[in-house]
Design an enzyme around this catalytic site. Sequence first.
Site, PDB file in Angstrom:
ATOM      1  N   HIS A  86      96.616  66.284 -48.622  1.00  0.00           N
ATOM      2  CA  HIS A  86      96.659  67.671 -49.106  1.00  0.00           C
ATOM      3  C   HIS A  86      97.830  67.868 -50.072  1.00  0.00           C
ATOM      4  O   HIS A  86      97.656  68.361 -51.196  1.00  0.00           O
ATOM      5  CB  HIS A  86      96.784  68.607 -47.902  1.00  0.00           C
ATOM      6  CG  HIS A  86      96.813  70.059 -48.251  1.00  0.00           C
ATOM      7  ND1 HIS A  86      95.727  70.888 -48.107  1.00  0.00           N
ATOM      8  CD2 HIS A  86      97.818  70.845 -48.738  1.00  0.00           C
ATOM      9  CE1 HIS A  86      96.046  72.112 -48.496  1.00  0.00           C
ATOM     10  NE2 HIS A  86      97.319  72.115 -48.871  1.00  0.00           N
ATOM     11  N   GLU A  87      99.021  67.473 -49.644  1.00  0.00           N
ATOM     12  CA  GLU A  87     100.210  67.688 -50.478  1.00  0.00           C
ATOM     13  C   GLU A  87     100.192  66.818 -51.724  1.00  0.00           C
ATOM     14  O   GLU A  87     100.695  67.222 -52.783  1.00  0.00           O
ATOM     15  CB  GLU A  87     101.484  67.443 -49.663  1.00  0.00           C
ATOM     16  CG  GLU A  87     101.653  68.385 -48.472  1.00  0.00           C
ATOM     17  CD  GLU A  87     101.628  69.864 -48.853  1.00  0.00           C
ATOM     18  OE1 GLU A  87     101.993  70.205 -49.999  1.00  0.00           O
ATOM     19  OE2 GLU A  87     101.216  70.681 -48.006  1.00  0.00           O
ATOM     20  N   HIS A 110      98.349  68.654 -54.400  1.00  0.00           N
ATOM     21  CA  HIS A 110      99.239  69.540 -55.148  1.00  0.00           C
ATOM     22  C   HIS A 110     100.077  68.744 -56.153  1.00  0.00           C
ATOM     23  O   HIS A 110     100.220  69.148 -57.314  1.00  0.00           O
ATOM     24  CB  HIS A 110     100.188  70.261 -54.184  1.00  0.00           C
ATOM     25  CG  HIS A 110      99.572  71.363 -53.405  1.00  0.00           C
ATOM     26  ND1 HIS A 110      98.919  72.425 -53.991  1.00  0.00           N
ATOM     27  CD2 HIS A 110      99.518  71.590 -52.057  1.00  0.00           C
ATOM     28  CE1 HIS A 110      98.492  73.255 -53.051  1.00  0.00           C
ATOM     29  NE2 HIS A 110      98.832  72.767 -51.870  1.00  0.00           N
TER      30      HIS A 110
END
Length: 363
Positions: free
Chosen positions: A153-154, A157
């Site tokens: 997920h990170e 980003h």
Amino acid sequence: SSIKANIFTMNVRGFDSVRHMYMFANNIPESVYDSLIESVKARKDLLHRYVSLRKKVLGVDDFYAYDMHVPLIPDVNLKVSYSQAPEIVTSALNILGEEYVSSLKTAIENRWIDPVENQGKNSGAYACSVYGVHPYVLMNWQDDIRSVSTLAHELGHAMHYKYTNQTQPYVYADTPIFVAEVASTVNEVILNRYMSSNSQDDKMRAYILERGLRDFVSTVFRQTFFAEFEMKVYEKAEGGEALTPELLCELYASLLKEYYGPDYVVDENISMEWARIPHFYNPFYVYQYATGYSAALDIVNRITEGSPDAVEKYIDFLKAGSSDYPIEVLKIAGVYMTSPDPVNAAMNSFELMLGELETYFNK
């Protein structure tokens, strides 16, 4: 007081509504908001089925709000060290192409990531864009599957920041909230599907599936419920109706019953939940979690189904930053949020996942 202040500003600035005022800056049509609520409510039977399944599996006579957070398969305890995680994540995301995976490996090998818990470090996980350098990812690794998902997920980003910062001038290098969670969710969904399809254990697949359903419920159903509650509250206030705690509790409770269905107990405590939701102090914000998740699912489906140039279009989206309004930027990836199609497709994906989980528990 917060609502009154926003209505005052709305009147001073000549907007039709507070919602219009807050959606104006990013040029997002109010029809997108309405379409989201309409599409989700049209499939609220799916959330009723999910609540009913949870009630049955947990074996409770009465199903309360906190029962939504109890894992249905709690004893899956697959240990994954941080040293093992990069191989899992890069293998899963290989579908996004050689260039993307190469960028992931650069982030991992060059220590853009600080995974270790430390004194004074913030809890949770987050990514930070540093224009002209590279993004940073900070997390608190726990040696479990959830941490692997958080890493993916990170890194979503981080890759969004990387591509945007390399392509756009500083003034267009930010990622508005309407698109900010798309890249991270794309990574997370791809990882979950990869781990599920590559697992030989039915219980592990069901665990991954159930976690994905919980994420969907909290991001799409729950945020849309919040969005409708917020919209109705402002409609009452803008129409001159006095707001009281009793009115807000009554409205909140009625919407809870409608969204979550007959198996969900709506008591006095949960009726007051609106009072502790900090997002409501950032008006007409929460709906973007639901639209962002739906957009991400649309992108993943296009890529996994082999749509022509789907990966290339997605990378171009990552490079766009805020060089255009969010609705237009998503069109680069082939996602049209002015249409109900992305949200409807997301509902179909949820239904397929729910059907698989129901099959697992009905064996």
